[in-house]
Each structure stands twice: as C-alpha cells, then as structure tokens.
Design a protein around this motif. Sequence first.
Motif, PDB file in Angstrom:
ATOM      1  N   LEU A  55      29.412  32.287  15.258  1.00 51.44           N
ATOM      2  CA  LEU A  55      30.874  31.881  15.569  1.00 51.44           C
ATOM      3  C   LEU A  55      31.576  31.678  14.493  1.00 51.44           C
ATOM      4  O   LEU A  55      32.833  32.054  14.257  1.00 51.44           O
ATOM      5  N   ASP A  56      30.752  31.085  13.405  1.00 50.52           N
ATOM      6  CA  ASP A  56      31.857  30.933  12.056  1.00 50.52           C
ATOM      7  C   ASP A  56      32.046  32.469  11.599  1.00 50.52           C
ATOM      8  O   ASP A  56      33.300  32.620  11.097  1.00 50.52           O
ATOM      9  N   TYR A  57      31.070  33.350  11.585  1.00 50.12           N
ATOM     10  CA  TYR A  57      31.430  34.563  11.116  1.00 50.12           C
ATOM     11  C   TYR A  57      32.703  35.511  11.897  1.00 50.12           C
ATOM     12  O   TYR A  57      33.528  35.829  11.344  1.00 50.12           O
ATOM     13  N   PHE A  58      32.721  35.198  13.312  1.00 51.70           N
ATOM     14  CA  PHE A  58      33.846  35.988  13.995  1.00 51.70           C
ATOM     15  C   PHE A  58      34.916  34.891  14.076  1.00 51.70           C
ATOM     16  O   PHE A  58      36.112  35.560  14.652  1.00 51.70           O
ATOM     17  N   GLY A  59      34.833  33.678  13.529  1.00 56.19           N
ATOM     18  CA  GLY A  59      36.042  32.859  13.609  1.00 56.19           C
ATOM     19  C   GLY A  59      36.344  32.390  15.025  1.00 56.19           C
ATOM     20  O   GLY A  59      37.682  32.256  15.535  1.00 56.19           O
ATOM     21  N   GLY A  60      35.309  32.208  15.844  1.00 54.60           N
ATOM     22  CA  GLY A  60      35.590  31.648  17.261  1.00 54.60           C
ATOM     23  C   GLY A  60      35.065  30.235  17.490  1.00 54.60           C
ATOM     24  O   GLY A  60      34.417  29.691  16.630  1.00 54.60           O
ATOM     25  N   ASP A  61      35.396  29.510  18.540  1.00 54.81           N
ATOM     26  CA  ASP A  61      34.948  28.400  18.940  1.00 54.81           C
ATOM     27  C   ASP A  61      34.656  28.336  20.316  1.00 54.81           C
ATOM     28  O   ASP A  61      35.537  28.162  21.353  1.00 54.81           O
ATOM     29  N   ASP A  62      33.372  28.602  20.501  1.00 57.36           N
ATOM     30  CA  ASP A  62      32.913  28.400  21.847  1.00 57.36           C
ATOM     31  C   ASP A  62      32.720  26.825  22.632  1.00 57.36           C
ATOM     32  O   ASP A  62      32.422  26.528  23.516  1.00 57.36           O
ATOM     33  N   PHE A  63      33.189  26.076  21.749  1.00 55.22           N
ATOM     34  CA  PHE A  63      33.046  24.391  22.203  1.00 55.22           C
ATOM     35  C   PHE A  63      34.119  24.421  23.313  1.00 55.22           C
ATOM     36  O   PHE A  63      34.138  23.395  24.205  1.00 55.22           O
ATOM     37  N   GLU A  64      35.066  25.207  23.088  1.00 57.36           N
ATOM     38  CA  GLU A  64      36.318  25.112  24.392  1.00 57.36           C
ATOM     39  C   GLU A  64      35.523  25.382  25.531  1.00 57.36           C
ATOM     40  O   GLU A  64      35.847  25.219  26.898  1.00 57.36           O
ATOM     41  N   MET A  65      34.256  25.845  25.575  1.00 54.78           N
ATOM     42  CA  MET A  65      33.541  26.195  26.857  1.00 54.78           C
ATOM     43  C   MET A  65      33.082  24.865  27.498  1.00 54.78           C
ATOM     44  O   MET A  65      32.907  24.819  28.771  1.00 54.78           O
ATOM     45  N   VAL A  66      33.251  23.708  27.163  1.00 56.78           N
ATOM     46  CA  VAL A  66      33.104  22.466  27.471  1.00 56.78           C
ATOM     47  C   VAL A  66      33.572  22.405  29.013  1.00 56.78           C
ATOM     48  O   VAL A  66      33.366  21.631  29.804  1.00 56.78           O
ATOM     49  N   ARG A  67      34.806  23.016  29.034  1.00 53.55           N
ATOM     50  CA  ARG A  67      35.665  23.165  30.265  1.00 53.55           C
ATOM     51  C   ARG A  67      34.785  23.550  31.415  1.00 53.55           C
ATOM     52  O   ARG A  67      35.137  23.359  32.569  1.00 53.55           O
ATOM     53  N   LEU A  68      33.662  24.353  31.249  1.00 54.96           N
ATOM     54  CA  LEU A  68      33.013  24.876  32.320  1.00 54.96           C
ATOM     55  C   LEU A  68      32.352  23.659  33.220  1.00 54.96           C
ATOM     56  O   LEU A  68      32.440  23.556  34.127  1.00 54.96           O
ATOM     57  N   LEU A  69      31.942  22.541  32.316  1.00 55.98           N
ATOM     58  CA  LEU A  69      31.387  21.296  33.061  1.00 55.98           C
ATOM     59  C   LEU A  69      32.685  20.651  33.823  1.00 55.98           C
ATOM     60  O   LEU A  69      32.216  20.260  34.992  1.00 55.98           O
ATOM     61  N   ASP A  70      33.712  20.774  33.334  1.00 52.24           N
ATOM     62  CA  ASP A  70      34.976  20.032  33.977  1.00 52.24           C
ATOM     63  C   ASP A  70      35.526  20.939  35.219  1.00 52.24           C
ATOM     64  O   ASP A  70      36.233  20.354  36.092  1.00 52.24           O
ATOM     65  N   SER A  71      35.448  22.129  35.181  1.00 51.65           N
ATOM     66  CA  SER A  71      35.892  23.003  36.054  1.00 51.65           C
ATOM     67  C   SER A  71      34.837  23.665  36.870  1.00 51.65           C
ATOM     68  O   SER A  71      35.203  24.817  37.778  1.00 51.65           O
ATOM     69  N   ALA A  72      33.595  23.277  36.777  1.00 53.42           N
ATOM     70  CA  ALA A  72      32.490  24.145  37.758  1.00 53.42           C
ATOM     71  C   ALA A  72      32.664  24.087  39.085  1.00 53.42           C
ATOM     72  O   ALA A  72      32.305  24.753  40.055  1.00 53.42           O
ATOM     73  N   HIS A  73      33.484  22.872  39.637  1.00 54.99           N
ATOM     74  CA  HIS A  73      33.847  23.122  41.007  1.00 54.99           C
ATOM     75  C   HIS A  73      34.640  24.325  41.578  1.00 54.99           C
ATOM     76  O   HIS A  73      34.252  24.592  42.774  1.00 54.99           O
ATOM     77  N   VAL A  74      35.110  24.934  40.662  1.00 51.74           N
ATOM     78  CA  VAL A  74      35.703  26.468  41.219  1.00 51.74           C
ATOM     79  C   VAL A  74      34.740  27.379  41.588  1.00 51.74           C
ATOM     80  O   VAL A  74      34.961  28.157  42.484  1.00 51.74           O
ATOM     81  N   LEU A  75      33.561  27.241  40.840  1.00 55.17           N
ATOM     82  CA  LEU A  75      32.728  28.326  41.048  1.00 55.17           C
ATOM     83  C   LEU A  75      31.805  27.935  42.470  1.00 55.17           C
ATOM     84  O   LEU A  75      31.287  28.962  43.219  1.00 55.17           O
ATOM     85  N   ASP A  76      32.035  26.702  43.077  1.00 52.36           N
ATOM     86  CA  ASP A  76      31.254  26.582  44.583  1.00 52.36           C
ATOM     87  C   ASP A  76      31.955  27.410  45.460  1.00 52.36           C
ATOM     88  O   ASP A  76      31.381  27.586  46.548  1.00 52.36           O
ATOM     89  N   ARG A  77      33.203  27.883  45.100  1.00 51.95           N
ATOM     90  CA  ARG A  77      33.898  28.866  46.437  1.00 51.95           C
ATOM     91  C   ARG A  77      33.658  29.985  46.071  1.00 51.95           C
ATOM     92  O   ARG A  77      34.276  31.234  46.418  1.00 51.95           O
TER      93      ARG A  77
END
Length: 176
Positions: free
Chosen positions: A117-139
């Motif tokens: 993540l540091d090497y590519f300058g990314g931030d996958d911690f934004e992926m925490v929204r997966l937990l908050d938005s997981a209900h979308v996957l139920d459909r």
Amino acid sequence: VSTGFGSHELAYWGLRDYLENRGYQVLIYHPGAIINVKPMGQLSDGYTRFLVRLKKEVGDRDELSVIAHSKGAILNMATAIKYPDLHRSLVSKNINLGGPIPQWVNSTIGRWYLGWLDYFGGDDFEMVRLLDSAHVLDRMNFTSIGNLKDRIIKGRHVGGFIEIEGSHSGMPFNRR
C-alpha cells in the motif's frame, strides 16, 4: 477468475483447466501487477471495465459468473458495492473462495500488504465501508466458500456459505 493477494495468474491455471474441461469459458483477471499487490482502490474501475467487456463478449446468451479468491473476492465485493446496479446487470453468480469481508488478517500477510500500500500510494482502509455497506450484497447472488479456521483471513462471509476444510491458498483446488 479474480486472483488473491500476492498470487500470480499461473496459480489458477489448474482451476481454469478444470473448468474449461467441463465446457466453461474461463478468463483470469489481470490486476495490473504481476502478483496482485496493487491497492483495491486502484483496481476497482479497471476490474469493472473487465466485467463490462466480458459481458459484451458473452452477451445475453450466456451468464457471467465470477469465481474470486481472497483479495480477488474482496475486490469483487467492493466493486459490487461501488456499482451495485451495474454489477448486478453484469454478473449472474459470485463465488467467493476464502474472501470474507475482512475483520482479521494474519500479521505476516498484513505486514506485506501494508508495505505494498505504501509503495503504490494506496489506502485500502477505505474498504471499511464494506462492513457498513454489506447489506447491498444481500440483493446479489453471492456464495462464499471458506474455512472458519482460515489462518490467512477471517471475517463475515456474504450470501450462502459453504464451510470446507483445507488451506487458504488451496481453496481454488479443493473440489470437495
């Protein structure tokens, strides 16, 4: 097929050959780095374009199914959350192999993951929204296959769940 973190396409050739021998057309997603280490935020739009291209190729005559392993499964879920209507229109069936919504990652893998993540300058911690938005996957049509004692990653499996024994890296080859 969408590959896991730190794995190369050739690791999935056995699964590809197995499915092709049963009449399926199989393509492996190329994540832009030889061993799939780029941050997911840098992959989701390219992955979506890949799915759009595949659906155009198969058209409405065939269904498009995604088999995704580990980080590939998380990428597939993140893309489905980011573009739910588009994803639903493209993909008929999503099969996650050892790729739950992450709540725990082995520290050895995590150390390498954070370094990339540091090497590519990314931030996958934004992926925490997966937990908050997981209900979308139920459909959507998700099936998760995993080992609840997985030593690499643990978390919430979406959709129908099939528990298996075996290693995390061996999931694409576990025919049981």
